[in-house]
Design a protein around this motif. Structure first.
Motif, PDB file in Angstrom:
ATOM      1  N   LYS A 197     -11.714 -67.032  -3.374  1.00 47.76           N
ATOM      2  CA  LYS A 197     -12.435 -67.645  -4.487  1.00 47.76           C
ATOM      3  C   LYS A 197     -13.514 -68.605  -3.996  1.00 47.76           C
ATOM      4  O   LYS A 197     -14.238 -69.188  -4.790  1.00 47.76           O
ATOM      5  CB  LYS A 197     -11.452 -68.386  -5.410  1.00 47.76           C
ATOM      6  N   SER A 230      -9.099 -59.440  -7.291  1.00 42.99           N
ATOM      7  CA  SER A 230      -8.082 -59.649  -8.319  1.00 42.99           C
ATOM      8  C   SER A 230      -7.814 -61.148  -8.488  1.00 42.99           C
ATOM      9  O   SER A 230      -8.202 -61.953  -7.633  1.00 42.99           O
ATOM     10  CB  SER A 230      -6.787 -58.934  -7.918  1.00 42.99           C
ATOM     11  N   PRO A 231      -7.142 -61.530  -9.571  1.00 42.05           N
ATOM     12  CA  PRO A 231      -6.895 -62.959  -9.792  1.00 42.05           C
ATOM     13  C   PRO A 231      -6.074 -63.620  -8.690  1.00 42.05           C
ATOM     14  O   PRO A 231      -6.237 -64.802  -8.414  1.00 42.05           O
ATOM     15  CB  PRO A 231      -6.135 -62.981 -11.128  1.00 42.05           C
ATOM     16  N   SER A 232      -5.186 -62.855  -8.041  1.00 41.51           N
ATOM     17  CA  SER A 232      -4.308 -63.436  -7.029  1.00 41.51           C
ATOM     18  C   SER A 232      -4.354 -62.611  -5.746  1.00 41.51           C
ATOM     19  O   SER A 232      -4.531 -61.393  -5.791  1.00 41.51           O
ATOM     20  CB  SER A 232      -2.855 -63.473  -7.529  1.00 41.51           C
TER      21      SER A 232
END
Length: 383
Positions: A60, A88-90
């Motif tokens: 990120k 992806s978010p994680s």
């Protein structure tokens, strides 16, 4: 597997022959440390063909900006850069990302290098004690790829490691001495200790063919010691362990790391099972050296069949010896077994030693040497 925003990991331009060595670099939120890490790839003095395979695990921060900057420099020097990843978010974890970086690479040999994973670090007190590599901003010395490639050519079924330089120099002194000073035969006899792999993951170098025979890494993610599990499987399949006795990696200590990832109890369970699988079947009986907490814990962790092989505990503590025995109250056997506690000079080998090394000013080591035993045959270190 590629997520949106990441094309398939391929070099653009004419087809190229596979590289001799692929540097494997999983990345997650490593922006502050990538410049030095990637610079050390550029500085390698290896004269064969190299590529850098990077897999970005949902960073990120601006890791990709740094990577794209270095891609131009590296490819300008003849080092192909292959980039894959997902947004992806994680993050999906260290094991997954290493496997992806290997899969998208082409080299006949794999050189593993770690960048920082803020969310996937082990608690560093565990790292120092267990030897499971928390990914860091590791920096290669210029001769690393060349010297490890030479060793790998001679040992095609081995994991090749190296000595390391710890920074700051006074951090994890006992662990660093253990990494750097194990004798060649101890690289195989001390695989049961709480320090983990006898050559640490950020120093691994091996052939692609052997990696494919052993691997891949476990992709369970958080809580899974993927390096240790791979190392054990490597040994099960008859792999060797070789260390280049030069410091080829700057291995940094980060006191700010505080995220629990792998529980000590998980590591303990894997170690006990590996000991029972690989060592104890060769002994009809054995003695646990340490009648204290760690020795008793090992006894309680063994299967009933292995417990029955424990002929005695031994110690130097007169209070423990005076009591005369240890009774495991949790045993299902009737009557409950009473295991003798003896002075170490009265006990008989082989020994499983549950005494930490390098902690008693040499007193334990002197006692052990006085018995004139052979490591691997007459005793094994477990702590």
């Amino acid at each position: 597997m590629q997520a949106r925003g990441y094309p398939a990991a391929r070099a653009i331009g004419p087809a190229r022959a596979p590289a001799q060595v692929s540097v494997i670099l999983p990345v997650h939120d490593a922006e502050p440390w990538l410049d030095e890490c990637l610079g050390s790839v550029l500085q390698q003095d290896f004269e064969g063909s190299m590529e850098l395979s990077i897999f970005n695990d949902a960073s990120k921060d601006k890791s990709m900006t740094v990577i794209e900057k270095w891609k131009k420099k590296l490819e300008g020097s003849g080092i192909l850069v292959v980039i894959g990843g997902h947004d992806s978010p994680s993050p999906r974890g260290v094991g997954y990302s290493k496997n992806q970086a290997v899969a998208q690479s082409s080299g006949s040999y794999l050189c593993f290098l770690d960048a920082v994973w803020n969310r996937w670090r082990l608690l560093l007190s565990q790292v120092c004690r267990l030897g499971i590599s928390a990914p860091q901003d590791d920096v290669m010395m210029p001769q690393r790829v060349r010297l490890q490639h030479e060793a790998a050519l001679q040992h095609p079924k081995s994991i090749i490691g190296c000595q390391v330089t710890r920074e700051p120099p006074n951090s994890t002194e006992r662990y660093t001495r253990w990494i750097n000073q194990l004798a060649p035969d101890q690289l195989l006899t001390q695989v049961f200790t709480s320090n983990g792999p006898t050559v640490i993951m950020p120093t691994w170098f091996c052939s692609r063919a052997w990696f494919a025979h052993v691997g891949p890494f476990d992709e369970g993610g958080r809580g899974v010691p993927e390096d240790l599990l791979f190392f054990y499987e490597h040994l099960r399949k008859g792999g060797g362990v070789v260390r280049v006795d030069q410091s080829l990696l700057l291995y940094r200590y980060h006191p700010g790391a505080a995220t629990h990832s792998v529980l000590e109890t998980t590591i303990w369970a894997h170690r006990v099972r590996f000991l029972e699988e690989q060592a104890l079947p060769h002994w009809a009986t054995f003695t646990i050296w340490n009648a204290g907490r760690q020795g008793r814990r090992l006894y309680r962790s063994l299967t009933a069949g292995s417990q029955r092989k424990v002929a005695a505990f031994c110690d130097v503590d007169e209070n423990k010896i005076r009591k005369g025995f240890y009774c495991y109250e949790g045993s299902q056997e009737r009557p409950k077994p009473r295991i003798p506690v003896l002075h170490f000079r009265a006990a008989r080998p082989p020994f499983v030693i549950c005494v930490k090394l390098d902690l008693t000013g040499g007193a334990f080591e002197d006692n052990l040497r006085s018995l004139n035993l052979q490591e691997g045959r007459d005793f094994l270190h477990f702590s």
